[in-house]
Design a protein around this motif. Structure first.
Motif, PDB file in Angstrom:
ATOM      1  N   GLU A 154       0.821  -1.209   0.000  1.00 13.64           N
ATOM      2  CA  GLU A 154       0.000   0.000   0.000  1.00 13.64           C
ATOM      3  C   GLU A 154       0.856   1.259   0.000  1.00 13.64           C
ATOM      4  OE1 GLU A 154      -3.347   2.198   2.849  1.00 13.64           O
ATOM      5  OE2 GLU A 154      -2.717   0.142   3.295  1.00 13.64           O
ATOM      6  N   VAL A 155       1.869   1.312   0.875  1.00  7.54           N
ATOM      7  CA  VAL A 155       2.701   2.513   0.966  1.00  7.54           C
ATOM      8  C   VAL A 155       3.522   2.701  -0.316  1.00  7.54           C
ATOM      9  CG1 VAL A 155       4.793   1.588   2.108  1.00  7.54           C
ATOM     10  CG2 VAL A 155       4.033   3.919   2.587  1.00  7.54           C
ATOM     11  N   LEU A 156       3.973   1.609  -0.907  1.00  3.01           N
ATOM     12  CA  LEU A 156       4.737   1.696  -2.147  1.00  3.01           C
ATOM     13  C   LEU A 156       3.865   2.224  -3.293  1.00  3.01           C
ATOM     14  CD1 LEU A 156       7.420   1.188  -3.592  1.00  3.01           C
ATOM     15  CD2 LEU A 156       6.663  -1.152  -4.008  1.00  3.01           C
ATOM     16  N   GLU A 157       2.671   1.689  -3.418  1.00  3.53           N
ATOM     17  CA  GLU A 157       1.745   2.142  -4.469  1.00  3.53           C
ATOM     18  C   GLU A 157       1.386   3.617  -4.291  1.00  3.53           C
ATOM     19  OE1 GLU A 157      -1.668  -0.422  -4.562  1.00  3.53           O
ATOM     20  OE2 GLU A 157      -0.464  -2.179  -5.067  1.00  3.53           O
ATOM     21  N   LYS A 158       1.121   4.008  -3.043  1.00  8.51           N
ATOM     22  CA  LYS A 158       0.754   5.406  -2.782  1.00  8.51           C
ATOM     23  C   LYS A 158       1.913   6.351  -3.081  1.00  8.51           C
ATOM     24  CE  LYS A 158      -3.015   4.952   0.492  1.00  8.51           C
ATOM     25  NZ  LYS A 158      -3.525   5.339   1.814  1.00  8.51           N
ATOM     26  N   ALA A 159       3.127   5.950  -2.724  1.00 13.23           N
ATOM     27  CA  ALA A 159       4.288   6.804  -2.988  1.00 13.23           C
ATOM     28  C   ALA A 159       4.491   6.986  -4.484  1.00 13.23           C
ATOM     29  CB  ALA A 159       5.539   6.203  -2.354  1.00 13.23           C
TER      30      ALA A 159
END
Length: 175
Positions: free
Chosen positions: A157-162
């Motif tokens: 999730e954090v990778l996709e959002k970044a």
């Protein structure tokens, strides 16, 4: 016509003073024009003798040297800018943090996943898991948006959002 002569006779002093003032202004104008004419003649003689040409040639040479120096300086600045832009692409620009609760039995979101990426979506992914008894931190290398290890739900999730958040921002700026 007689009226004009009568008027001149009655205002003779004023008429003479006015004519004298006009004559004075005409003389002053002639002196200034003569001065301009003499300066112009000097310039013409200097131009005809070639001394003015040498001055113009010298000035043109000076300007050519200045232009060459400025051209070298511009080229140097272009190289510096190119190096800066290459380094700037590698700088961390995309940062995203997600705090989460790793264990349902504990209250509070004390664990986190952190993505630090550059323009090419390369960088690191940090996942820190906290409990009352222990704490673990994991760092994973990200290369062009891909990780060669298994990712947890929070890390994905954090990778996709970044990646997508900064891309949305860049797209908004370009429009």
């Amino acid at each position: 016509m007689e009226l004009i002569w009568l008027w001149i006779e009655s205002y003779q002093k004023e008429f003479i003073l006015g004519m004298a003032a006009l004559l004075f202004l005409l003389c002053l104008f002639l002196l200034l024009q003569g001065r301009k004419l003499r300066r112009m003649e000097k310039r013409m003689k200097a131009y005809e003798s070639g001394s003015l040409n040498k001055t113009l040639e010298e000035r043109a040479a000076e300007l050519q040297e200045e232009l060459q120096a400025l051209t070298k300086e511009v080229e140097s600045e272009k190289r510096r800018l190119t190096r800066f832009l290459a380094k700037e692409k590698k700088a961390i620009k995309k940062v995203k943090l997600i705090k989460y609760n790793a264990f349902e039995t504990q209250g509070g979101k004390v664990s986190y996943a952190l993505a630090l990426l550059n323009e090419e979506n390369s960088g690191i992914l940090i996942n820190s898991i906290h409990s009352t008894d222990f704490s673990f931190s994991y760092a994973k290398e990200v290369v062009r948006g891909e990780v060669d290890q298994v990712l947890s739900k929070e890390e994905k999730e954090v990778l996709e959002k970044a990646i997508t958040e900064r891309d949305k921002l860049s797209a908004g700026i370009k429009k």
